[in-house]
Design an enzyme around this catalytic site. Sequence first.
Site, PDB file in Angstrom:
ATOM      1  N   LYS A 110       0.846  -1.225  -0.169  1.00  0.00           N
ATOM      2  CA  LYS A 110      -0.001  -0.029  -0.013  1.00  0.00           C
ATOM      3  C   LYS A 110       1.020   1.254   0.000  1.00  0.00           C
ATOM      4  CE  LYS A 110      -2.349   1.864   3.534  1.00  0.00           C
ATOM      5  NZ  LYS A 110      -1.879   3.347   3.731  1.00  0.00           N
ATOM      6  N   GLU A 178      -9.429   7.693   2.909  1.00  0.00           N
ATOM      7  CA  GLU A 178      -9.131   7.849   4.710  1.00  0.00           C
ATOM      8  C   GLU A 178      -9.831   9.392   4.848  1.00  0.00           C
ATOM      9  OE1 GLU A 178      -6.513   7.783   8.526  1.00  0.00           O
ATOM     10  OE2 GLU A 178      -5.640   7.160   6.290  1.00  0.00           O
TER      11      GLU A 178
END
EC number: 2.1.2.11
Length: 270
Positions: A110, A178
Amino acid sequence: MRAKDIRAKAGEEPVTMLTAYDAPTAELVDAAGVDMILVGDSVGNLRLGHESTLPVTVDDIASRTAAVTRATEDAFVLADMPFLSFGVDEADSIEHCGRMVKEAGADGVKLECGKHTVDLTDRLTDLGVPVQAHLGLTPQRENETGLFRQATDDEAAGRMLELAEAHEAAGAFSLVLEHVPANAAAAVTETLSIPTIGIGAGPDCDGQVLTVDEVIGLTEGVAPFSRAFGDVRGEMERAIESYVDGVESGDFPAEEHSHVAEGLDTDDLY
């Protein structure tokens, strides 16, 4: 579970993702049927005593990733690449990411993304390293942006969507969003063909991710967008306090916790 399996879930069925930083936790998360396990750089503040994720090193993530993969059978394991381990020099970035797959056993990596990670995503996927992109609040940039909700106006939301599309085109198999407004996350989700994984991004993402510490109730509190599904902290406190009481009172160890060697002449020991 492979990257193509995660990608195929977009718009079809919810994707579940949790962090894990050690083998025992990973074993439980995997057994529960979680699709993806993230060995997050959140290990810095949740396990290593740092105040942020910034001090986390490549060695920290490699060691924790190896522990997680050894205990995992089905879940897709992602190594969260730490601050300055990528995006500076392409050769170094590829070496660090490749190490997570080749040595630590991760299924992919990631990246906290920006314009600088589009070409890197393309290169890594060409080399066979699956990449999960991460947009919105990217904690590795906290010294620049602060830990505040991102993409809150049309211009910022537009930039986020452009970056999301660029990383999808570069080969990212999924995207974490996020701490962004739910309506912005919904727009990105509708636009992309790869699954979006939300954390504080509302219910319209294709999946959700949280830190396992908050989910099990290990932290003292949880983020406003999170939820404790258990009370592990309370159970630990009670168990540890009971141990201390048991030792101080003489209740532990009891006879059943000890072994006596038959025939041992202890007089010879004095």
